[in-house]
Design a protein around this motif. Sequence first.
Motif, mmCIF file in Angstrom:
data_model
loop_
_atom_site.group_PDB
_atom_site.id
_atom_site.type_symbol
_atom_site.label_atom_id
_atom_site.label_comp_id
_atom_site.label_asym_id
_atom_site.label_seq_id
_atom_site.Cartn_x
_atom_site.Cartn_y
_atom_site.Cartn_z
ATOM 1 N N LEU A 16 -24.208 -1.613 40.163
ATOM 2 C CA LEU A 16 -25.432 -2.388 39.969
ATOM 3 C C LEU A 16 -25.136 -3.836 39.595
ATOM 4 O O LEU A 16 -25.744 -4.764 40.141
ATOM 5 C CB LEU A 16 -26.295 -1.734 38.884
ATOM 6 C CG LEU A 16 -26.861 -0.349 39.197
ATOM 7 C CD1 LEU A 16 -27.666 0.171 38.011
ATOM 8 C CD2 LEU A 16 -27.722 -0.368 40.445
ATOM 9 N N ILE A 17 -24.204 -4.033 38.673
ATOM 10 C CA ILE A 17 -23.939 -5.410 38.238
ATOM 11 C C ILE A 17 -23.215 -6.203 39.323
ATOM 12 O O ILE A 17 -23.410 -7.405 39.464
ATOM 13 C CB ILE A 17 -23.155 -5.437 36.909
ATOM 14 C CG1 ILE A 17 -23.211 -6.839 36.296
ATOM 15 C CG2 ILE A 17 -21.689 -5.058 37.076
ATOM 16 C CD1 ILE A 17 -23.669 -6.888 34.924
ATOM 17 N N PHE A 55 -21.435 -15.289 30.722
ATOM 18 C CA PHE A 55 -21.453 -15.146 32.181
ATOM 19 C C PHE A 55 -22.753 -14.475 32.630
ATOM 20 O O PHE A 55 -23.410 -14.930 33.583
ATOM 21 C CB PHE A 55 -20.237 -14.329 32.618
ATOM 22 C CG PHE A 55 -20.272 -13.849 34.046
ATOM 23 C CD1 PHE A 55 -20.210 -14.741 35.107
ATOM 24 C CD2 PHE A 55 -20.351 -12.491 34.329
ATOM 25 C CE1 PHE A 55 -20.231 -14.294 36.417
ATOM 26 C CE2 PHE A 55 -20.376 -12.032 35.635
ATOM 27 C CZ PHE A 55 -20.316 -12.933 36.679
ATOM 28 N N LEU A 56 -23.164 -13.416 31.948
ATOM 29 C CA LEU A 56 -24.401 -12.724 32.298
ATOM 30 C C LEU A 56 -25.618 -13.619 32.071
ATOM 31 O O LEU A 56 -26.578 -13.594 32.853
ATOM 32 C CB LEU A 56 -24.528 -11.437 31.486
ATOM 33 C CG LEU A 56 -23.436 -10.388 31.710
ATOM 34 C CD1 LEU A 56 -23.657 -9.184 30.796
ATOM 35 C CD2 LEU A 56 -23.378 -9.946 33.162
ATOM 36 N N LYS A 57 -25.582 -14.413 31.003
ATOM 37 C CA LYS A 57 -26.680 -15.345 30.748
ATOM 38 C C LYS A 57 -26.787 -16.371 31.871
ATOM 39 O O LYS A 57 -27.893 -16.717 32.311
ATOM 40 C CB LYS A 57 -26.468 -16.050 29.401
ATOM 41 C CG LYS A 57 -26.696 -15.178 28.190
ATOM 42 C CD LYS A 57 -26.433 -15.963 26.902
ATOM 43 C CE LYS A 57 -26.686 -15.118 25.671
ATOM 44 N NZ LYS A 57 -26.376 -15.867 24.411
ATOM 45 N N ARG A 58 -25.649 -16.870 32.320
ATOM 46 C CA ARG A 58 -25.651 -17.874 33.396
ATOM 47 C C ARG A 58 -26.247 -17.306 34.679
ATOM 48 O O ARG A 58 -26.981 -17.991 35.399
ATOM 49 C CB ARG A 58 -24.226 -18.368 33.650
ATOM 50 C CG ARG A 58 -24.105 -19.339 34.829
ATOM 51 C CD ARG A 58 -22.705 -19.895 34.957
ATOM 52 N NE ARG A 58 -21.722 -18.888 35.308
ATOM 53 C CZ ARG A 58 -21.527 -18.442 36.546
ATOM 54 N NH1 ARG A 58 -22.285 -18.875 37.553
ATOM 55 N NH2 ARG A 58 -20.591 -17.550 36.785
ATOM 56 N N THR A 301 -13.739 -5.124 33.831
ATOM 57 C CA THR A 301 -14.506 -5.149 35.077
ATOM 58 C C THR A 301 -15.313 -6.437 35.193
ATOM 59 O O THR A 301 -15.388 -7.047 36.274
ATOM 60 C CB THR A 301 -15.437 -3.927 35.149
ATOM 61 O OG1 THR A 301 -14.635 -2.746 35.242
ATOM 62 C CG2 THR A 301 -16.357 -3.996 36.346
ATOM 63 N N LEU A 302 -15.931 -6.875 34.102
ATOM 64 C CA LEU A 302 -16.706 -8.114 34.140
ATOM 65 C C LEU A 302 -15.816 -9.323 34.430
ATOM 66 O O LEU A 302 -16.222 -10.237 35.160
ATOM 67 C CB LEU A 302 -17.455 -8.313 32.823
ATOM 68 C CG LEU A 302 -18.691 -7.429 32.610
ATOM 69 C CD1 LEU A 302 -19.286 -7.670 31.226
ATOM 70 C CD2 LEU A 302 -19.743 -7.687 33.681
#
Length: 391
Positions: A16-17, A55-58, A301-302
């Motif tokens: 999903l990500i 990174f997720l926020k961006r 993984t991220l």
Amino acid sequence: MEKQKICIVGGGLTGLITAATLGKLNLQIDLITGNLDQDLKSNRTIAISENNLNFLKRLNILKCTKEEFWPCTEMQLYSHNKKKLTKIFEFKNNRKQKKILYMTKNANMMKNLLINIKKNKLISLKKNSLVSEINSAGLLKIIKCENKISPKYNLIIICAGNNSQLVQNIFNEKIFERSYEEISGTTIVEHKVVENNIARQFFLNEGILALLPISNKKTSIVWSLDKNLMNKYKLNNNLIFKKKIKFYINKYIEKIKFNKTVEYRNLNLSVRRTYYKDRILLFGDALHVVHPIVGQGFNMTLRDLISLEKYIYNKLELGLDIGDSSILSGFTDKIKPTNFIHSMGINLIKDVFSVKKESLKQIRDRIILNANQNDFLKGLFFNIADKGIKF
């Protein structure tokens, strides 16, 4: 120019990500998932580093609120030596108000990602499907899914995990693996409201027990035990397991109420040597599975995803075919050495904290107590946990 097309196989958190991230790059994406019901009901939690949360926020693909990603401002380690629990390491990072880590529930993260994916017109979500074959069609790839043949893809990314039959059929080379002969039990407890921002790990004689805050009144519990001992503790509807946990944690949280469900999984180390083959790239647990002792599995993984996003973006800007072997080779060369070193480092930490002999534990604890006085070493540990190993 016709958009390049990617197929992502696997609907867990990694699939999903990966789809939501690459969906920002003006690509056509087919996301093929199995049944997501069990994952969407899971009580499992994961730790996210500050750098990865940024990174997720961006990307703006998730709600990155405090309620969704609970901040931990401190980490404490305890050793079980001479029948006593002694705090041997305490870590805070006050620089630029950085947090040690953020805790989130897998299920919440997956639900939010699904909302984002369904809004993206470039992503086609194909749920409850099973990929049986991947074949060549000229220079590109096609898949067989429930006897239907897909469109042609420039790149296929498999996020289905290391035990997937599809992965084993295509990537049958030897991998570096080790069974820890342990099972982790994961549950969530509700408790009296407290200022709940300290993550704690107890290195007990039985195994490694982690208390991971997810709100002021809820804490995730992860206990890794020898398989035989875990099976013994699971008896009578997990009553022994829960009683043991309560004995160790009632000093830190009060009025404990256990979630009905305890989830179990076998713990292994797995590091793959081959990352790609002919327009097929492995990702997530299909590449590396590590012990949860330092909460680095999904963070690895991220970090791979950060590199993959940059790599694909740059190649698209140049008008290159993103599934070409020279491109997949370049990406692999970038992340493979750091993944191997990080995995082996976690394996070493696991072994160090699993010693049973009292004299060895005393030596280990003295070394860690000395490290606890060294701000330079603490800063180094934080940077590795936050951003990974950099060459």
